[in-house]
Design a protein around this motif. Structure first.
Motif, PDB file in Angstrom:
ATOM      1  N   VAL A  39       0.832  -1.208   0.000  1.00  0.00           N
ATOM      2  CA  VAL A  39       0.000   0.000   0.000  1.00  0.00           C
ATOM      3  C   VAL A  39       0.861   1.251   0.000  1.00  0.00           C
ATOM      4  CG1 VAL A  39      -1.721   1.326   1.267  1.00  0.00           C
ATOM      5  CG2 VAL A  39      -1.934  -1.155   1.107  1.00  0.00           C
ATOM      6  N   THR A  40       1.796   1.342   0.944  1.00  0.00           N
ATOM      7  CA  THR A  40       2.644   2.529   1.031  1.00  0.00           C
ATOM      8  C   THR A  40       3.532   2.664  -0.199  1.00  0.00           C
ATOM      9  OG1 THR A  40       2.673   2.323   3.434  1.00  0.00           O
ATOM     10  CG2 THR A  40       4.338   3.727   2.451  1.00  0.00           C
ATOM     11  N   ALA A  41       4.098   1.557  -0.655  1.00  0.00           N
ATOM     12  CA  ALA A  41       4.967   1.609  -1.826  1.00  0.00           C
ATOM     13  C   ALA A  41       4.186   2.029  -3.069  1.00  0.00           C
ATOM     14  CB  ALA A  41       5.631   0.253  -2.043  1.00  0.00           C
ATOM     15  N   THR A  42       2.960   1.526  -3.219  1.00  0.00           N
ATOM     16  CA  THR A  42       2.127   1.932  -4.354  1.00  0.00           C
ATOM     17  C   THR A  42       1.786   3.413  -4.282  1.00  0.00           C
ATOM     18  OG1 THR A  42       1.154  -0.279  -4.571  1.00  0.00           O
ATOM     19  CG2 THR A  42      -0.089   1.551  -5.509  1.00  0.00           C
ATOM     20  N   LEU A  43       1.475   3.892  -3.083  1.00  0.00           N
ATOM     21  CA  LEU A  43       1.171   5.316  -2.918  1.00  0.00           C
ATOM     22  C   LEU A  43       2.360   6.176  -3.320  1.00  0.00           C
ATOM     23  CD1 LEU A  43      -0.598   7.649  -1.955  1.00  0.00           C
ATOM     24  CD2 LEU A  43       0.235   7.233   0.356  1.00  0.00           C
ATOM     25  N   LEU A  44       3.554   5.823  -2.837  1.00  0.00           N
ATOM     26  CA  LEU A  44       4.746   6.620  -3.149  1.00  0.00           C
ATOM     27  C   LEU A  44       5.054   6.569  -4.652  1.00  0.00           C
ATOM     28  CD1 LEU A  44       7.013   5.678  -0.111  1.00  0.00           C
ATOM     29  CD2 LEU A  44       5.714   7.785  -0.469  1.00  0.00           C
ATOM     30  N   ALA A  45       4.904   5.380  -5.250  1.00  0.00           N
ATOM     31  CA  ALA A  45       5.137   5.263  -6.695  1.00  0.00           C
ATOM     32  C   ALA A  45       4.131   6.103  -7.473  1.00  0.00           C
ATOM     33  CB  ALA A  45       5.045   3.795  -7.117  1.00  0.00           C
ATOM     34  N   ALA A  46       2.865   6.067  -7.051  1.00  0.00           N
ATOM     35  CA  ALA A  46       1.825   6.830  -7.739  1.00  0.00           C
ATOM     36  C   ALA A  46       2.045   8.331  -7.592  1.00  0.00           C
ATOM     37  CB  ALA A  46       0.453   6.446  -7.183  1.00  0.00           C
ATOM     38  N   ILE A  47       2.501   8.758  -6.422  1.00  0.00           N
ATOM     39  CA  ILE A  47       2.795  10.185  -6.214  1.00  0.00           C
ATOM     40  C   ILE A  47       3.911  10.633  -7.148  1.00  0.00           C
ATOM     41  CG2 ILE A  47       3.812  11.810  -4.576  1.00  0.00           C
ATOM     42  CD1 ILE A  47       2.192  10.406  -2.376  1.00  0.00           C
ATOM     43  N   ALA A  48       4.937   9.802  -7.274  1.00  0.00           N
ATOM     44  CA  ALA A  48       6.049  10.146  -8.176  1.00  0.00           C
ATOM     45  C   ALA A  48       5.567  10.217  -9.619  1.00  0.00           C
ATOM     46  CB  ALA A  48       7.162   9.109  -8.039  1.00  0.00           C
ATOM     47  N   VAL A 452      -5.726  -5.787  -4.462  1.00  0.00           N
ATOM     48  CA  VAL A 452      -5.727  -5.012  -5.701  1.00  0.00           C
ATOM     49  C   VAL A 452      -6.802  -3.930  -5.658  1.00  0.00           C
ATOM     50  CG1 VAL A 452      -5.966  -5.146  -8.209  1.00  0.00           C
ATOM     51  CG2 VAL A 452      -4.780  -6.962  -6.974  1.00  0.00           C
ATOM     52  N   GLY A 453      -7.965  -4.246  -5.078  1.00  0.00           N
ATOM     53  CA  GLY A 453      -9.000  -3.225  -4.961  1.00  0.00           C
ATOM     54  C   GLY A 453      -8.512  -2.003  -4.204  1.00  0.00           C
ATOM     55  N   LEU A 454      -7.868  -2.231  -3.058  1.00  0.00           N
ATOM     56  CA  LEU A 454      -7.358  -1.115  -2.270  1.00  0.00           C
ATOM     57  C   LEU A 454      -6.229  -0.398  -2.989  1.00  0.00           C
ATOM     58  CD1 LEU A 454      -7.178   0.567   0.309  1.00  0.00           C
ATOM     59  CD2 LEU A 454      -5.717  -1.213   1.288  1.00  0.00           C
ATOM     60  N   ASN A 455      -5.320  -1.136  -3.591  1.00  0.00           N
ATOM     61  CA  ASN A 455      -4.145  -0.510  -4.183  1.00  0.00           C
ATOM     62  C   ASN A 455      -4.446   0.249  -5.465  1.00  0.00           C
ATOM     63  OD1 ASN A 455      -1.587  -0.985  -2.599  1.00  0.00           O
ATOM     64  ND2 ASN A 455      -2.432  -3.041  -2.606  1.00  0.00           N
ATOM     65  N   VAL A 456      -5.463  -0.169  -6.227  1.00  0.00           N
ATOM     66  CA  VAL A 456      -5.884   0.658  -7.361  1.00  0.00           C
ATOM     67  C   VAL A 456      -6.441   1.979  -6.850  1.00  0.00           C
ATOM     68  CG1 VAL A 456      -7.561   0.879  -9.232  1.00  0.00           C
ATOM     69  CG2 VAL A 456      -6.291  -1.241  -8.962  1.00  0.00           C
ATOM     70  N   PHE A 457      -7.242   1.907  -5.802  1.00  0.00           N
ATOM     71  CA  PHE A 457      -7.741   3.140  -5.173  1.00  0.00           C
ATOM     72  C   PHE A 457      -6.586   4.028  -4.726  1.00  0.00           C
ATOM     73  CE2 PHE A 457      -8.526   5.248  -1.097  1.00  0.00           C
ATOM     74  CZ  PHE A 457      -9.558   6.120  -1.444  1.00  0.00           C
ATOM     75  N   ILE A 458      -5.607   3.427  -4.049  1.00  0.00           N
ATOM     76  CA  ILE A 458      -4.459   4.189  -3.557  1.00  0.00           C
ATOM     77  C   ILE A 458      -3.658   4.776  -4.720  1.00  0.00           C
ATOM     78  CG2 ILE A 458      -2.211   3.931  -2.416  1.00  0.00           C
ATOM     79  CD1 ILE A 458      -4.521   4.130  -0.474  1.00  0.00           C
ATOM     80  N   ALA A 459      -3.515   4.003  -5.800  1.00  0.00           N
ATOM     81  CA  ALA A 459      -2.766   4.489  -6.963  1.00  0.00           C
ATOM     82  C   ALA A 459      -3.430   5.725  -7.564  1.00  0.00           C
ATOM     83  CB  ALA A 459      -2.651   3.386  -8.007  1.00  0.00           C
ATOM     84  N   VAL A 460      -4.757   5.683  -7.678  1.00  0.00           N
ATOM     85  CA  VAL A 460      -5.465   6.837  -8.231  1.00  0.00           C
ATOM     86  C   VAL A 460      -5.328   8.047  -7.307  1.00  0.00           C
ATOM     87  CG1 VAL A 460      -7.714   7.725  -8.959  1.00  0.00           C
ATOM     88  CG2 VAL A 460      -7.072   5.361  -9.484  1.00  0.00           C
ATOM     89  N   VAL A 461      -5.434   7.808  -5.996  1.00  0.00           N
ATOM     90  CA  VAL A 461      -5.250   8.896  -5.025  1.00  0.00           C
ATOM     91  C   VAL A 461      -3.856   9.507  -5.178  1.00  0.00           C
ATOM     92  CG1 VAL A 461      -4.973   9.416  -2.571  1.00  0.00           C
ATOM     93  CG2 VAL A 461      -6.910   8.043  -3.336  1.00  0.00           C
ATOM     94  N   GLY A 462      -2.828   8.664  -5.256  1.00  0.00           N
ATOM     95  CA  GLY A 462      -1.459   9.158  -5.361  1.00  0.00           C
ATOM     96  C   GLY A 462      -1.201   9.906  -6.653  1.00  0.00           C
ATOM     97  N   ILE A 463      -1.695   9.374  -7.781  1.00  0.00           N
ATOM     98  CA  ILE A 463      -1.494  10.041  -9.077  1.00  0.00           C
ATOM     99  C   ILE A 463      -2.169  11.403  -9.085  1.00  0.00           C
ATOM    100  CG2 ILE A 463      -2.107   9.932 -11.521  1.00  0.00           C
ATOM    101  CD1 ILE A 463      -1.735   6.862 -11.304  1.00  0.00           C
TER     102      ILE A 463
END
Length: 563
Positions: A39-48, A452-463
């Motif tokens: 979760v955290t790694a996906t968020l940081l990657a999406a933010i970048a 995957v459900g949570l991490n897609v959500f997190i990815a969109v939030v981060g992007i």
């Protein structure tokens, strides 16, 4: 690079999958026992990746978040309902108290520090390591009806605060509960678990029932002339074993003829019998007085290990010792008990109680395991098919209920579609536990919907939040990290003392109860390691169900409190 940037902007779905790929890859790495997690790694990657200015439809985020919350509810449903309705009530009440503390600390921190609603929601989610709360917080902030630019600023602040506070939220909670907790409470965790095991019958470990239900062997022995078993029926011979040493005569070779053993068969000198039991019992009791025979044909007994989903009301709440006395338990050995959405391993002890919704692994002859499975519940044989109709209707019904808005004066009150999906998941998960003829969702599917459900959500939030992340971190970084320490530590420390002195939980399960209420599986792992026992897991499942539900809902509540 220009082509790559233009492509991601034109096809934002690629950016989502790139965030997932990087996040799961980095999140799976560990350094000296520390890992960021997916979760955290996906968020940081999406933010970048979001620094490239990529626009993603908010509908993508909503679809996957509803799928995630439905899976969460489905997983915790049986334990949540049982915890409220039965003997888990004190633990369920404690999870409410702990969750209130977990809400109060970030609220106080946000008020004292003067943080915005978005930063406060992120501070709560990160310090309590409850990523799912950001979905309900997002819904709540969108319902504030603020100008679009203000709403975007609040939503962009949330992942920044989450990312800064999550690391200590994960590591700190584990260290506080597993390392600091026993010292603060004056608990000798190893001794407490041994004492608790003794109250459950664990003291009989040497040749007793506490270990008799584990892996077994099948060996062949020839009954000697004038041996003690001559003239006894199979049933009489089996009960002569010392208490707790479960030995079963499965087959008999008599005058060269093979036959399955029946309880009223009389044993004769010269018979070769196939006896099932734990290795040390066979060696200690039959080895010195029996002649072991190498008889591959006799020992070719059809055997299997199967998972059984416990649903029978008659076995709900009964101890393993009581269940071992049931006729259909003959010839069946228990290898594993899993409980709850986290599949928490439960110690196999005589006084361990089974509950509906547990999954047990039993081994023995095929006919014996089939009969025992019918007595306990239903066989949970591996399958890749999920009841998607069940999933679709559950999410639809929950979201429709959550979409209803009731106005109290000028204040709109609603569960939101996300909250409705969570509650529907709990109800339908409970229904599946008591009527397992429908609604099967295999574990790999649950994992996919959850992770995957949570991490897609997190990815969109981060992007989406990417462009504002750097400036937000520069403004709030150090102070936010320190307030995160406060918000993580204070509720846990207070909760441990409340659990000991007010609820008076046994020291062996107290820290597991606290870990469950804070939904920190990493802490449970460290607690069990420190205890050198799985006993703390007995306190984890009921409070986890309550904590996972309430902490997720608090994402909406903290927004309401601060507006």
């Amino acid at each position: 690079m220009s082509w790559f940037t233009t492509t991601l902007r034109s096809y934002p779905e690629i950016a989502i999958f790139l965030s997932l790929g990087i996040g799961y890859w980095i999140g799976g790495k560990s350094y000296r026992g520390f890992t960021l997690g997916a979760v955290t790694a996906t968020l940081l990657a999406a933010i970048a990746i979001g620094q490239l200015g990529i626009t993603v439809s908010a509908n993508v985020k909503s679809v996957f978040f509803l799928m995630f919350l439905s899976a969460v509810g489905y997983g915790v449903g049986p334990q949540f309902v049982r915890g409220i309705a039965k003997d888990g009530l004190p633990q369920a009440l404690f999870s409410v108290v702990q969750c209130i503390l977990c809400l109060a600390a970030p609220y106080v921190a946000a008020k004292l520090a003067g943080y915005s609603v978005g930063s406060a929601a992120g501070l709560f989610a990160g310090s309590q390591t409850i990523s799912a709360s950001m979905g309900l917080a997002t819904d709540a902030m969108n319902r504030l009806w603020l100008p679009a630019d203000q709403t975007k600023a609040l939503l962009d602040a949330m992942p920044t605060a989450y990312a800064v506070t999550y690391i200590f939220g994960t590591i700190g909670s584990a260290l506080i509960l597993a390392t600091l907790g026993p010292k603060l409470l004056g608990i000798d965790l190893v001794a407490a678990c041994k004492e608790y095991e003794a109250t459950l019958g664990g003291a009989q470990e040497s040749g007793g029932a506490a270990v008799a239900w584990h892996q077994y062997e099948l060996r062949a022995y020839r009954i000697a002339e004038h041996g003690p078993a001559v003239g006894l029926t199979v049933a009489q011979a089996e009960v002569r074993s010392p208490e707790g040493a479960r030995l079963f005569v499965e087959r008999i070779r008599r005058s060269g003829v093979l036959q399955d053993a029946k309880l009223d068969d009389v044993l004769q000198a010269g018979d070769v019998v196939a006896v099932a039991g734990r290795r040390e019992h066979l060696v200690a009791m039959l080895g010195p007085r029996g002649t072991e025979v190498d008889d591959p044909e006799l020992l070719a007994v059809p055997a299997e290990g199967v998972d059984v989903y416990v649903t029978n009301k008659e076995v709900d709440g009964k101890t393993l010792q009581e269940l071992a006395a049931r006729p259909l338990a003959r010839g069946v050995f228990l290898r594993r008990i899993k409980r709850g959405a986290t599949e928490t391993p439960i110690p196999i002890l005589p006084s361990t109680r089974l509950h509906r919704g547990d999954t047990v692994t039993i081994i023995g002859r095929t006919q014996d395991t089939t009969a025992a499975a019918k007595d306990l519940g239903v066989l949970d044989r591996p399958t890749g098919a999920a009841d998607i109709a069940f999933v679709g209707f559950a999410i639809t019904l929950g979201a429709l209920i959550g979409a209803v808005v009731i106005k109290v004066g000028a204040i709109p009150i609603t569960l939101s579609t996300a909250g409705g999906a969570l509650i529907a998941g709990i109800v339908f998960g409970w229904l599946r536990a008591i009527h397992p003829t429908f609604g099967r969702i295999p574990e790999p599917t649950i994992w996919f919907m959850n992770s995957v459900g949570l991490n897609v959500f997190i990815a969109v939030v981060g992007i989406t939040a990417g462009p504002g992340f750097v400036s937000g971190l520069q403004q709030l970084g150090v102070s936010l990290f320190l307030w995160g320490i406060f918000a993580t530590s204070v509720p846990l420390i207070l909760g441990m003392f409340i659990a000991k002195y007010i609820f008076k939980f046994h020291p062996a399960i107290l820290l597991g109860i606290c870990a469950g209420a804070r939904t920190t599986t990493a802490a449970l792992g460290m607690i069990c390691d420190a205890a050198k026992s799985q006993v703390p897991g007995l306190g984890y499942t009921v409070t986890y169900a309550g904590g996972n539900t309430l902490l997720t809902i608090w994402g909406m509540v903290i927004v309401m409190l601060l507006t």
